[in-house]
Scaffold this active site. Structure first.
Site, PDB file in Angstrom:
ATOM      1  N   PRO A  31      -5.103  -7.204  -2.039  1.00 34.23           N
ATOM      2  CG  PRO A  31      -4.543  -8.026   0.063  1.00 34.23           C
ATOM      3  CD  PRO A  31      -3.784  -7.821  -1.273  1.00 34.23           C
ATOM      4  CD  GLN A  85      -5.393  -9.901   3.369  1.00 33.42           C
ATOM      5  OE1 GLN A  85      -6.295  -9.124   3.650  1.00 33.42           O
ATOM      6  NE2 GLN A  85      -4.105  -9.636   3.496  1.00 33.42           N
ATOM      7  CB  CYS A 116      -5.505  -4.451   8.721  1.00 37.16           C
ATOM      8  SG  CYS A 116      -6.870  -3.231   8.325  1.00 37.16           S
ATOM      9  CE  LYS A 155      -0.982  -6.393   1.379  1.00 36.51           C
ATOM     10  NZ  LYS A 155      -1.513  -5.392   1.891  1.00 36.51           N
ATOM     11  CG  ASN A 214       1.678  -3.810  -1.628  1.00 37.55           C
ATOM     12  OD1 ASN A 214       1.325  -3.300  -0.472  1.00 37.55           O
ATOM     13  ND2 ASN A 214       1.286  -3.323  -2.526  1.00 37.55           N
ATOM     14  N   GLY A 215       3.560  -1.423  -2.513  1.00 34.81           N
ATOM     15  CA  GLY A 215       3.525   0.092  -1.954  1.00 34.81           C
ATOM     16  C   GLY A 215       3.800   1.097  -3.111  1.00 34.81           C
ATOM     17  CG  ASP A 216       3.017   5.049  -2.887  1.00 32.55           C
ATOM     18  OD1 ASP A 216       1.670   4.695  -2.841  1.00 32.55           O
ATOM     19  OD2 ASP A 216       3.610   5.860  -2.351  1.00 32.55           O
ATOM     20  N   GLY A 238      -1.993  -2.283  -6.000  1.00 28.77           N
ATOM     21  CA  GLY A 238      -3.410  -2.009  -5.168  1.00 28.77           C
ATOM     22  C   GLY A 238      -3.888  -0.925  -5.818  1.00 28.77           C
ATOM     23  NE  ARG A 239      -2.697   3.134  -2.186  1.00 31.09           N
ATOM     24  CZ  ARG A 239      -2.054   3.889  -1.558  1.00 31.09           C
ATOM     25  NH1 ARG A 239      -2.695   5.004  -0.782  1.00 31.09           N
ATOM     26  NH2 ARG A 239      -0.915   3.626  -1.313  1.00 31.09           N
TER      27      ARG A 239
END
Ligand SMILES: Cc1cc2nc3c(=O)[nH]c(=O)nc-3n(C[C@H](O)[C@H](O)[C@H](O)COP(=O)(O)O)c2cc1C
Length: 340
Positions: A31, A85, A116, A155, A214-216, A238-239
């Site tokens: 998200p 979400q 967040c 999350k 999650n992450g990178d 994500g990105r």
């Protein structure tokens, strides 16, 4: 590659099961507020995302019947399964908004934001602020799992202490959540700095519900390493998917076969951008600031077109941005020479 390595790679691609929902694979789109709108989600789905998440939606805004916030839950049939979400801290408001979004859009999952780090969100006691109050986390999950038809997932981010982070994950599981996604960074880290795989691994070994790391996760090798090291059930991207939704196809192919697919060519990246713009038009979501950012992202990693990116940046309206991108496509012969 030796055959034993290949066997191992094949063994780690799983169909993730979240409550009663069985996904076709284990790669999901993260998200991302103001980013993962319906058109981008459709592109990620086309290239193999097993599930996509809506942008976070404020529970208070839904209860206040804010039309813009409610519209963020819009789902197209072709992108299912979709997790909507929700962000908030008041259990009653979370329940009322979840029930109303469930009724309007019938998402496959309701996901809860406990990570967040944005200042305004944290200041209002939501997002990552909730990691300090496992009592509220428990109350929200218990209330929602008791009243919704669909699975509830969470999350979260991590804390500096592995033990305390694992305790939160245990609370989330015990309260009835069907899966947890862990962004392996603390609130303080924001979106940079090292992702802590050790903590994600510790959570995975401490609980029984699926854990999504999650992450990178930016390429095939990182994805394979994260799955291998943490033993998680799935990966959230994500990105790296913004401007390159094809990443889902490349990573799932690598995990299944051990082979690397070629990256999208310059032409193909532009095709993806124009498809994105077309979908935005179809769903009446074509917006100046969004198309400007997305154009830049679809042009990313092309050193020879810095000047084009600058032109997009200076464009004053949607039509000018689209015209620049059409010109880029027409001039591709000279632009792509050094890249392909
Ligand atoms: C612009 C932006 C918006 C985001 N919005 C959300 C959000 O609405 N809900 C959420 O849980 N995480 C949000 N995130 C965090 C991502 O879901 C993800 O956890 C984070 O970017 C790390 O994954 P990545 O390295 O693959 O991007 C956002 C991240 C970015 C960069």
């Amino acid at each position: 590659m030796v055959w034993t390595e290949k066997l191992f790679l094949i063994s780690i691609i799983k169909r993730m099961k979240i409550g009663k929902l069985v996904l076709q694979g284990s790669l999901v789109l993260a998200p991302m507020s103001r980013v993962t709108n319906l058109p981008l989600r459709l592109l990620c789905k086309k290239y193999g995302a097993s599930m996509v998440y809506s942008e976070m939606i404020s529970s208070e805004a839904v209860v206040r019947e804010n039309p813009k916030s409610i519209a963020r839950g819009l789902i197209a049939q072709e992108e299912r399964p979709v997790a909507i979400q929700l962000m908030g801290s008041d259990p009653d408001t979370m329940q009322r908004s979840a029930l109303s979004l469930e009724k309007i859009y019938r998402p496959e999952i309701i996901d809860l934001n406990f990570g967040c780090p944005a200042q305004d969100v944290v200041r209002s006691g939501c997002g990552a602020a909730l990691l300090k109050d496992t009592g509220i986390i428990r109350d929200i999950i218990e209330l929602l799992t008791g009243s919704l038809d669909v699975p509830v997932t969470a999350k979260m981010r991590i804390l500096d202490s592995i033990d305390m982070t694992v305790e939160i994950a245990r609370t989330i599981e015990k309260a009835g959540a069907s899966a947890i996604t862990v962004h392996g960074r603390t609130q303080k880290q924001g979106y940079s700095g090292k992702v802590n795989l050790e903590t994600i691994k510790a959570i995975k070994s401490a609980i029984s519900i699926p854990v999504i790391a999650n992450g990178d996760i930016r390429d095939e090798k990182i994805a394979s390493h994260v799955l291998d090291y943490t033993q998680c059930d799935g990966l959230m991207i994500g990105r790296a998917a913004v401007g390159d939704p094809y990443i889902f196809r490349r990573i799932s192919h690598y995990i299944e076969t051990g082979e690397m697919l070629p990256h999208r060519t310059f032409d193909e990246r532009l095709d993806d951008f124009f498809e994105y713009a077309k979908l935005c038009r179809r769903y009446e979501m074509l917006a100046y600031s969004d198309i400007k950012i997305k154009a830049q992202r679809f042009l990313k990693n092309r050193a020879d077109i810095k000047s084009v990116r600058e032109r997009v940046n200076g464009a004053m309206d949607i039509d000018s941005i689209l015209e620049i991108m059409v010109e880029v496509r027409a001039a591709k012969g000279t632009l792509q020479k050094s890249q392909e």
